[in-house]
Design a protein around this motif. Structure first.
Motif, PDB file in Angstrom:
ATOM      1  N   ILE A 154     -13.218   5.320  30.190  1.00 13.93           N
ATOM      2  CA  ILE A 154     -13.068   3.828  30.091  1.00 13.93           C
ATOM      3  C   ILE A 154     -12.798   3.172  28.568  1.00 13.93           C
ATOM      4  O   ILE A 154     -13.347   3.758  27.639  1.00 13.93           O
ATOM      5  N   SER A 155     -12.012   1.909  28.453  1.00 13.80           N
ATOM      6  CA  SER A 155     -11.842   1.593  27.189  1.00 13.80           C
ATOM      7  C   SER A 155     -13.255   0.943  26.487  1.00 13.80           C
ATOM      8  O   SER A 155     -14.407   0.765  27.100  1.00 13.80           O
ATOM      9  N   PHE A 156     -13.141   0.719  25.258  1.00 19.74           N
ATOM     10  CA  PHE A 156     -14.378   0.173  24.442  1.00 19.74           C
ATOM     11  C   PHE A 156     -14.688  -0.765  24.711  1.00 19.74           C
ATOM     12  O   PHE A 156     -15.708  -1.477  24.826  1.00 19.74           O
ATOM     13  N   TYR A 157     -13.593  -1.723  25.033  1.00 19.34           N
ATOM     14  CA  TYR A 157     -13.647  -3.415  25.594  1.00 19.34           C
ATOM     15  C   TYR A 157     -14.476  -3.110  26.990  1.00 19.34           C
ATOM     16  O   TYR A 157     -15.696  -3.994  26.889  1.00 19.34           O
ATOM     17  N   GLU A 158     -14.037  -2.321  27.931  1.00 16.65           N
ATOM     18  CA  GLU A 158     -14.979  -2.227  29.138  1.00 16.65           C
ATOM     19  C   GLU A 158     -16.429  -1.705  28.772  1.00 16.65           C
ATOM     20  O   GLU A 158     -17.177  -2.485  29.488  1.00 16.65           O
ATOM     21  N   LYS A 159     -16.673  -0.799  27.857  1.00 19.38           N
ATOM     22  CA  LYS A 159     -18.046  -0.253  27.927  1.00 19.38           C
ATOM     23  C   LYS A 159     -18.672  -1.207  27.431  1.00 19.38           C
ATOM     24  O   LYS A 159     -20.118  -1.608  27.851  1.00 19.38           O
ATOM     25  N   TYR A 212     -14.221  -6.890  20.986  1.00 15.91           N
ATOM     26  CA  TYR A 212     -12.887  -7.923  21.276  1.00 15.91           C
ATOM     27  C   TYR A 212     -13.432  -9.270  21.286  1.00 15.91           C
ATOM     28  O   TYR A 212     -14.893  -9.302  21.062  1.00 15.91           O
ATOM     29  N   ARG A 259     -18.452   7.974  24.306  1.00 12.54           N
ATOM     30  CA  ARG A 259     -17.100   7.494  24.252  1.00 12.54           C
ATOM     31  C   ARG A 259     -16.513   8.166  25.443  1.00 12.54           C
ATOM     32  O   ARG A 259     -16.851   9.401  25.689  1.00 12.54           O
TER      33      ARG A 259
END
Ligand code: BES
Ligand code: ZN
Length: 457
Positions: free
Chosen positions: A158-163, A192, A155
């Motif tokens: 960058i965002s969770f979304y991007e990862k 997402y 973690r």
């Protein structure tokens, strides 16, 4: 929305002028003794001990919206309001929460013993595949070899979304993410729409041990998410109302709020047991103080889920009530010993009646309070209805914000007391029965000069 011309605006107009905001180049010479005397009826009664005790009581457990912890806090707040003599309403509302169901992982056939957290939004399903470590999972970092595998991700940055998107783009079939350096626990993560692979989170230590294991052997992992999905939960607002003196009713309403919910796993001593304690203290004192204004003291639920309680409260108001609310004061994070000075935030970064009152009360009680631009709390839904509203908070923020370390030992009695005094003095100024004659009163405080402040959070 523009406000209709109604009687209370006259009252407020006499005090401060409805527009433009106070624009003295230099403040008039302070008459501290007289100015202080003006607020004494309220501020002399504010007790740092009581403020601190309530934060203590409220912050013994997390109060995440929809949990037993919130429910107990709501019962406590209700019984306090009632003990001060208020008619008190507990207003329930439902919101959609995420039920993580049951998630498990195993490596080379042995089940992982630690706690596994399901990402919010993860699909249900079981995948078994080789495990590959992809670091922070930036687009550059993720190798093509992750295709068909389960991605082990750290973690951060960058965002969770991007990862998740970066590993999906390379064909990964599942995600195990571990917490970043310096953090505890595993309670994080969201996927997402369209990110349809099982995704779970583990703590940092467990993640690093998997990274280690991968250095010496190939690992086949299994990630399983079962029975996860959205569920309806109930949160509450608590609203205590004090009617004005019958013969002096101007028709105006002033609301004072805080949020009683905390983030999951956080005791929320400063965020926002401190504000709740401030609201209760002012309610206790104002219960015995005659006013020409209806006062509504309220604590909101599910603020941390997206300001849900305050949006719900505002949605229950009739047009007539909205038009009569002259000011909303929001107290959020008012007692940290490790934060900066008090500031008043408005969603549009403009001064309004509340900031005028707050700046001037600050000058009388301690020092002028500056203003800045920020949403992020329950003043926003009031602002959206055209009600003058501001958030009273200290900035820069303390490092414990939204962490399990947001505990009582970080609370400053002085900060709690001073902020409550400033908000109390501002509320009393607009609600006191002698307000219309204020210009003629010998101790009437003058307007103050206060400035926009874009200090960092
Ligand atoms: N007390 C904070 C708001 C806050 C945080 C103000 C930092 C100023 C600086 C509040 O409880 C909070 O965390 N709000 C959420 C709002 C969101 C869920 C709409 C936030 O800021 O993430
Ligand atoms: Zn808060």
């Amino acid at each position: 929305m523009s406000k209709k011309a109604i009687p209370f605006m006259l009252t407020a107009g006499l005090v401060l002028g409805s527009a433009p905001a106070v624009t003295f180049a230099d403040p008039p010479p302070p008459n501290e003794q007289a100015d202080h005397a003006f607020d004494n009826k309220v501020i002399k009664k504010i007790s740092a001990e009581r403020l601190y005790e309530r934060v203590d009581l409220l912050s013994k457990h997390p109060r995440e919206a929809g949990t037993q912890g919130e429910y107990e806090a709501v019962q406590y707040i209700k019984s306090e309001f009632e003990s001060y003599g208020y008619e008190t309403e507990v207003q329930p509302f439902t919101f959609q929460a995420w039920d993580g169901g049951t998630s498990t992982i195993s490596d080379n056939g042995s089940e992982f013993a630690g706690a596994v957290h399901t990402f919010n939004g993860s699909v249900n399903g079981t995948v078994e595949a080789p495990l590959e470590y992809v670091g922070l999972a930036s687009a550059e970092e993720v190798p093509d070899t992750v295709s068909g595998k389960i991605a082990l991700i750290e973690r951060g940055e960058i965002s969770f979304y991007e990862k998740i998107q970066n590993v999906i783009d390379k064909g990964a079939v599942g995600v195990i993410m571990f917490n970043r350096e310096g953090t505890e626990g595993n309670d994080f993560g969201s996927t997402y729409e369209g990110q349809d692979i099982p995704a779970v989170a583990i703590d940092r230590e467990s993640g690093l041990s998997l990274v280690n294991q991968l250095q010496s052997e190939e690992v086949t992992a299994e990630v399983s998410v079962q029975d996860a999905g959205p569920i309806d939960q109930t949160s509450y607002n608590v609203i205590a109302t004090m009617k004005p003196h019958k013969n002096k009713d101007t028709g105006q309403i002033v609301t004072v709020g805080a949020h009683h919910d905390s983030v999951a796993g956080g005791p929320g001593a400063n965020d926002d047991a401190s504000g709740v304690s401030g609201v209760l203290e002012l309610a206790k004192i104002m219960a015995k103080t005659p006013t020409d204004t209806e006062l509504r003291f309220m604590t909101f639920g599910a603020e941390e889920k997206g300001l849900l309680g305050s949006y719900h409260y505002v949605s229950t108001l009739k047009d007539d009530e909205i038009n009569r609310i002259a000011a909303h004061f929001q107290m959020d994070m008012i007692g940290s010993r490790d934060s900066g000075d008090l500031i008043m935030f408005t969603p549009d970064g403009e001064k309004n009646l509340v900031t005028d009152l707050g700046a001037s009360a600050g000058a009388r009680v301690a020092e002028v309070v500056e203003y800045g631009q920020l949403g992020r709390s329950d003043h926003v839904p009031f602002y959206m209805e055209g009600i003058p509203a501001a958030l009273f908070i200290h900035a820069p923020l303390e490092p414990w914000y939204h962490s399990p370390q947001d505990t009582l030992d970080k609370i400053s009695k002085e900060k709690l007391k001073e902020t409550t005094e400033i908000v109390g003095a501002a509320v009393y100024r607009i609600a006191r029965p002698d307000t219309p004659a204020l210009e003629n009163a010998r101790v009437a405080p003058g307007p103050v000069h206060y400035e926009f402040d874009d200090r960092p959070l």
